[in-house]
Each structure stands twice: as structure tokens, then as C-alpha cells.
Scaffold this active site. Structure first.
Site, PDB file in Angstrom:
ATOM      1  N   HIS A 180      17.943  79.743  12.375  1.00  0.00           N
ATOM      2  CA  HIS A 180      18.820  79.457  13.515  1.00  0.00           C
ATOM      3  C   HIS A 180      20.260  79.197  13.031  1.00  0.00           C
ATOM      4  CE1 HIS A 180      15.073  78.801  15.720  1.00  0.00           C
ATOM      5  NE2 HIS A 180      15.745  78.630  16.842  1.00  0.00           N
ATOM      6  N   CYS A 189      17.463  77.623   7.456  1.00  0.00           N
ATOM      7  CA  CYS A 189      16.779  77.800   8.737  1.00  0.00           C
ATOM      8  C   CYS A 189      17.440  78.999   9.409  1.00  0.00           C
ATOM      9  CB  CYS A 189      16.951  76.535   9.580  1.00  0.00           C
ATOM     10  SG  CYS A 189      16.414  76.724  11.297  1.00  0.00           S
ATOM     11  N   TYR A 206       9.487  74.241  15.287  1.00  0.00           N
ATOM     12  CA  TYR A 206       8.317  74.130  14.402  1.00  0.00           C
ATOM     13  C   TYR A 206       8.550  73.028  13.356  1.00  0.00           C
ATOM     14  CZ  TYR A 206       6.205  78.734  15.660  1.00  0.00           C
ATOM     15  OH  TYR A 206       5.596  79.801  16.292  1.00  0.00           O
ATOM     16  N   CYS A 219      11.356  82.856   9.681  1.00  0.00           N
ATOM     17  CA  CYS A 219      11.405  81.419   9.901  1.00  0.00           C
ATOM     18  C   CYS A 219      11.079  80.755   8.570  1.00  0.00           C
ATOM     19  CB  CYS A 219      10.357  81.062  10.959  1.00  0.00           C
ATOM     20  SG  CYS A 219      10.177  79.308  11.280  1.00  0.00           S
TER      21      CYS A 219
HETATM   22  N1  DGL Z   1      14.118  79.260  12.512  1.00  0.00           N
HETATM   23  C1  DGL Z   1      13.226  78.256  12.004  1.00  0.00           C
HETATM   24  C2  DGL Z   1      13.395  78.118  10.503  1.00  0.00           C
HETATM   25  O1  DGL Z   1      13.936  79.028   9.883  1.00  0.00           O
HETATM   26  C3  DGL Z   1      13.422  77.106  12.875  1.00  0.00           C
HETATM   27  C4  DGL Z   1      12.724  75.888  12.641  1.00  0.00           C
HETATM   28  C5  DGL Z   1      12.184  75.116  13.782  1.00  0.00           C
HETATM   29  O2  DGL Z   1      11.672  75.694  14.722  1.00  0.00           O
HETATM   30  O3  DGL Z   1      12.235  73.912  13.645  1.00  0.00           O
HETATM   31  O4  DGL Z   1      12.980  77.182   9.882  1.00  0.00           O
END
Ligand code: DGL
Length: 259
Positions: free
Chosen positions: A185, A183, A42, A73
């Protein structure tokens, strides 16, 4: 209503780091997790697209009867949570980079933040940063490429190590003593980051704080599930099921869903 599930969504599998914290703190809660991996990352999308995808995920979780939604997220929170809160009746919990504890505790008066472009360029991030990090140098770094590597199962790879080395270098040059992971991830990178960072640099992420906030809001709305039977936990992905299973060590029920 309290027996209804907690809904959790992310652009992909990263938000499972938040789901795990919620499941550990609230083991009685039924949960539904959505990994929108087909649309990951995203972070490089426009604010409008991030909002559109966040609405799509929210509508699906509502159709499954969720009593509360955790936007697991940072990118979706910083770009869409005000809209979601204003337009849907249930409570929403968001996640933002933990700038505040880093700014309060830094001795070198310099902290690093690794996050997506979508988060670092958002109004909400700038507001939080201006509020809590006055007088502190914040070295911002876009983690370009990290989410796609994790989403393609290359969490522990040389490519990842090389990318992280490039992103850490300017921060270490500025003498950071805190690295904020902005983030969901990125908590999966903590073992690699710990090996790469000097000992005096602490890593902060917001996972536990989000789980605690989820508990507080459930209590406040009288929505805490007091059932002591094993909960129903379901994780759905519209991407690669094996990669989702690998990141959660196949500990929970998962399935593919086209959404
Ligand atoms: N897990 C998302 C976040 O915390 C990921 C971002 C992405 O999809 O670029 O921002």
C-alpha cells in the site's frame, strides 16, 4: 497455458502498485487482481488467519485458471508463501521488504523500515534482515493505521500526514538515509513522503523487482504470453469499487465480487 492469466492478490487495493509494475513490464499478459479489502488490514491478524485468507485467495485465482500467482502483499508473503509453494503446483512470486539494497547502499549505516506488524514479526523478515543487514542498524516501525486510511480513500489527508510524521520522527532521529517501504500500500505514499523527508533520505520499494522476478519465472517455465493482442485485465474487489477505481485512475476493468 501461456495465455492463462497471472493471478495477483493483496489484502486490499495496495497490491495494485505491484500490478501496475507487472502490467508495465509485461504488457501482453492477461491478469486477474483480487483486492480482499473486506478483510483488510491483514497486518494485525494472526499468522493462522493470514494463511487462511491467502489460501482462500489462491483457490479463487486457481479456479479462474491462473498460471502463476503473485502474492502482492508483504504480510501474506512473509506468513504464507512457504505453505502455498509446498501445496500448489503453479509458481508463486512473493514480495518482501527491500532490506538488502538499503543495507548495501547506506552511508549512515542506519536504515528505516515501515511495514505492518505481521511482516515485522514474521520469521521470514527476521531471516532476511539477519542475513543482509549485519552491522547495519535497522529502525523498525509498524505503520499502524496507514492501510485502513488508504482503504477508506484517505490517501491524501491531514490524518495521513500526521500519522507519517509520528512514524518518521524516530527514524530521522537515528539518522537513516534509506526508508524501506515494506507494504504494497505504501508506494502510494511516495509523493507525500518525498515532501516530508530530507533530501538525503532515499525511498526504496520492491515493486519493480517483483515484476522482473515474475518475468524471469514465466520465462523459466515457458509461460510468457507472446500474444500481441490487447490483454484481458480484470480487477475484483470485495470492498468499495469507487476506492479501487480511484487508486488505478479508472484505467482498467473492475468489478465487485463477493469472495
Ligand atoms: N499490502 C499489504 C502488505 O504489503 C497490506 C497489509 C495489511 O493489510 O495490513 O503488507
Amino acid at each position: 497455458m501461456s495465455k492463462q492469466p497471472i493471478g495477483i492478490f493483496d489484502s486490499g487495493i495496495g497490491g495494485t502498485s505491484i500490478f501496475k509494475e507487472i502490467n508495465a513490464l509485461l504488457p501482453n499478459e492477461n491478469c486477474i487482481y483480487l483486492a480482499d479489502s473486506i478483510n483488510a488490514p491483514y497486518g494485525n491478524k494472526s499468522s493462522f488467519d493470514i494463511l487462511r485468507l491467502s489460501i482462500k485467495n489462491t483457490e479463487l485465482l486457481l479456479s479462474k485458471g491462473c498460471k502463476l500467482i503473485v502474492v502482492a502483499c508483504n504480510t501474506a508473503t512473509t506468513n504464507a508463501i512457504s505453505y502455498l509453494r509446498a501445496n500448489y503446483k503453479i509458481p508463486f512470486i512473493g514480495i518482501e521488504p527491500a532490506i538488502k539494497p538499503a543495507a548495501l547502499n547506506t552511508k549512515t549505516k542506519t536504515v528505516g523500515i515501515l511495514a505492518t506488524k505481521g511482516t515485522l514479526s514474521s520469521q521470514l523478515f527476521h531471516k532476511t534482515s539477519d542475513l543482509y543487514a549485519r552491522g547495519i542498524k535497522v529502525v523498525e516501525q509498524v505503520g499502524e493505521g496507514i492501510v485502513p486510511l488508504i482503504e477508506s480513500g484517505k490517501l491524501q489527508s491531514n490524518e495521513m500526514k500526521e500519522l507519517l510524521a509520528v512514524y518518521l520522527e524516530p527514524m530521522l532521529k537515528e539518522n537513516i538515509d534509506y526508508l524501506v517501504l515494506g507494504c504494497t500500500h505504501y508506494p502510494y505514499l511516495i509523493p507525500m513522503l518525498t515532501q516530508m523527508l530530507p533530501e538525503h533520505v532515499s525511498i526504496i520499494d520492491s515493486g519493480l523487482a517483483v515484476a522482473k522476478q515474475t518475468k524471469a519465472i514465466l520465462l523459466q517455465h515457458n509461460l510468457l504470453n507472446k500474444n500481441t493482442q490487447p490483454p484481458s485485465i480484470k480487477l475484483f474487489t470485495n470492498g468499495n469499487l469507487d476506492i479501487l477505481n480511484a487508486i488505478i485512475n479508472s484505467e482498467f476493468e473492475t468489478s465487485y465480487l463477493d469472495f
